[in-house]
Motif scaffolding. Sequence first.
Motif, short mmCIF file in Angstrom:
data_model
loop_
_atom_site.label_atom_id
_atom_site.label_comp_id
_atom_site.label_asym_id
_atom_site.label_seq_id
_atom_site.Cartn_x
_atom_site.Cartn_y
_atom_site.Cartn_z
N ASP A 174 57.36 7.90 33.93
CA ASP A 174 56.20 8.68 33.49
C ASP A 174 56.30 10.09 34.06
O ASP A 174 57.29 10.45 34.71
CB ASP A 174 54.89 7.99 33.87
CG ASP A 174 54.69 7.86 35.39
OD1 ASP A 174 55.40 8.56 36.17
OD2 ASP A 174 53.84 7.07 35.81
N LYS A 175 55.27 10.90 33.83
CA LYS A 175 55.32 12.30 34.24
C LYS A 175 55.31 12.51 35.74
O LYS A 175 55.56 13.62 36.22
CB LYS A 175 54.17 13.07 33.60
CG LYS A 175 52.79 12.63 34.04
CD LYS A 175 51.72 13.42 33.31
CE LYS A 175 50.32 13.01 33.74
NZ LYS A 175 49.28 13.79 33.02
N LYS A 176 55.05 11.44 36.51
CA LYS A 176 55.12 11.53 37.96
C LYS A 176 56.45 11.02 38.49
O LYS A 176 56.68 11.01 39.70
CB LYS A 176 53.97 10.75 38.59
CG LYS A 176 52.59 11.35 38.29
CD LYS A 176 51.49 10.57 39.00
CE LYS A 176 50.12 11.20 38.71
NZ LYS A 176 49.03 10.45 39.40
N GLY A 201 54.66 10.42 26.28
CA GLY A 201 54.31 10.30 27.69
C GLY A 201 55.39 9.72 28.58
O GLY A 201 55.21 9.65 29.79
N TYR A 202 56.53 9.31 27.99
CA TYR A 202 57.62 8.73 28.77
C TYR A 202 58.90 9.52 28.55
O TYR A 202 59.10 10.13 27.50
CB TYR A 202 57.87 7.27 28.36
CG TYR A 202 56.76 6.31 28.68
CD1 TYR A 202 56.09 6.35 29.89
CD2 TYR A 202 56.40 5.32 27.76
CE1 TYR A 202 55.09 5.45 30.18
CE2 TYR A 202 55.40 4.41 28.04
CZ TYR A 202 54.74 4.48 29.26
OH TYR A 202 53.73 3.59 29.54
N PHE A 237 60.39 14.36 27.30
CA PHE A 237 59.31 13.39 27.23
C PHE A 237 58.87 13.19 25.78
O PHE A 237 58.83 14.14 24.99
CB PHE A 237 58.12 13.84 28.07
CG PHE A 237 58.24 13.48 29.52
CD1 PHE A 237 57.66 12.32 30.00
CD2 PHE A 237 58.95 14.29 30.39
CE1 PHE A 237 57.77 11.98 31.35
CE2 PHE A 237 59.07 13.96 31.73
CZ PHE A 237 58.48 12.80 32.21
N ASP A 297 58.61 22.24 35.60
CA ASP A 297 57.38 22.56 34.89
C ASP A 297 57.54 23.91 34.19
O ASP A 297 58.62 24.50 34.18
CB ASP A 297 56.17 22.53 35.83
CG ASP A 297 56.25 23.60 36.93
OD1 ASP A 297 57.09 24.52 36.82
OD2 ASP A 297 55.47 23.51 37.89
N TYR A 357 63.28 17.25 36.37
CA TYR A 357 62.34 17.85 35.42
C TYR A 357 61.61 19.02 36.06
O TYR A 357 61.12 18.92 37.18
CB TYR A 357 61.33 16.81 34.93
CG TYR A 357 61.97 15.77 34.03
CD1 TYR A 357 61.98 15.94 32.65
CD2 TYR A 357 62.58 14.66 34.57
CE1 TYR A 357 62.58 15.00 31.82
CE2 TYR A 357 63.20 13.71 33.75
CZ TYR A 357 63.19 13.90 32.37
OH TYR A 357 63.80 12.98 31.56
N ASP A 398 56.21 16.20 22.26
CA ASP A 398 55.29 15.69 23.25
C ASP A 398 54.60 16.84 23.98
O ASP A 398 55.17 17.91 24.14
CB ASP A 398 56.08 14.84 24.25
CG ASP A 398 55.20 14.06 25.19
OD1 ASP A 398 54.87 12.91 24.85
OD2 ASP A 398 54.84 14.59 26.25
N LEU A 432 56.81 19.06 30.89
CA LEU A 432 57.96 18.90 31.76
C LEU A 432 59.22 18.97 30.91
O LEU A 432 59.24 18.47 29.78
CB LEU A 432 57.90 17.57 32.52
CG LEU A 432 56.78 17.39 33.55
CD1 LEU A 432 56.76 15.97 34.07
CD2 LEU A 432 56.94 18.38 34.70
N THR A 461 53.60 16.66 27.13
CA THR A 461 53.89 16.63 28.56
C THR A 461 54.66 17.89 28.92
O THR A 461 55.75 18.15 28.41
CB THR A 461 54.74 15.40 28.93
OG1 THR A 461 54.06 14.22 28.48
CG2 THR A 461 54.96 15.32 30.43
#
Length: 381
Positions: free
Chosen positions: A81-83, A67-68, A64, A47, A45, A29, A33, A31
């Motif tokens: 999700d990423k938030k 996206g999940y 991830f 960065d 998580y 993925d 994270l 993403t």
Amino acid sequence: MKTMRKIFMSLPFFALGLVGCEERTPYTDTTKLWPAGGADGKYGYIDQKGTMKIPAMYDYTTTFSCGYALVQSGENLYFIDKKGNIQGGMSFDYANPFFNDYAVFELDGKYGLLNKKLEYQIQPIYSWLGDFRDGLAYASMQGDKYGFVNKSGKYTINEIYKYAYDFIDGLAPVSNDGTKWGCVNSKGEYVVSPVYDAIYPYSSKMAPFERDGKIGFLNTSGKEAVMPIYEDASHFFENDLAPVCLNGKYGYIDKKGNVKIATQYDYAFSFSEGYAIVANYSQDGESATAMVIDTKGNVVFTLPKGFGPSEAGGYFHNGLLLIGGETDTNNKWEYRYIDTKGNLVYSWTEDYSSYYAPQKVSKNKDMKKVPTKHFSLGHKK
């Protein structure tokens, strides 16, 4: 031969679930994270700079995919999700990370399929359901025989196999009796006759097979592209190179069987993002020095003494590698994310003596679906 898992003292990645590396799949993925430990044995998580972006408040985390990420908090297992926002508002008894925009889940002992909207794509009615690849997944209603279903849950190949693997590159390894393996196409027709002791899933259009205790590789035409002369091997994940073991030493071959990196290591992982981890043991066999090499076999850097990857963390993911090792304090383990130059990005320590492994999530549910002697990343179990 000692495995990396034993040499590096069984690095405990039970609660920190990492998805295995596989070439050109949604598991890789984008993403940016990574799951990482924080305070009080919880996980969140970070960065790429090592900043905790999603607070460390979970008992279980995965990387991830699509996206999940899959996380567990107490008895609740759900997707975020990423938030860090919970998606779908439902909890599961068990779930796989998303793959090809779908995720297999379990409720009350039955398996179904979720789509990216976190809605039921297939109701939970199966005793087992695999990931969807090439539009099909191996499935079983009763758990004793396996067939293949499409994304509507309709069987396109009936339950006639004792064992089955995923469809990849248009072929799926199957075994009618549990002793001999072949490969079928999406119509259920044999492309590879069931004459092999084992065949493992395709990757980069090559599948490892076993005959008389030796491993070779089949291409998608069913031909033996690499003859079975190796004691151990893993997949062609990236860069058209696969780790193989000959006379007790590991190196790398290409798809024609040519040796590209000499068999000189005591252990070797598959390549990921252009790098691979190799190791050599000490003379007494009780310690190992792990190194990161490039596709030419050049050593890029050496891991710190006492540190190494686990079976779950032996691969670069979006430019970071997770390693671990025992600290000077009893029952303490230190984990580190490092970049492709070996620079430290993030680290944390854990108390190994009280390590918590959530049974519903960490249990290897796929073990009952394959023979006892099965293929694993880098070595046979």
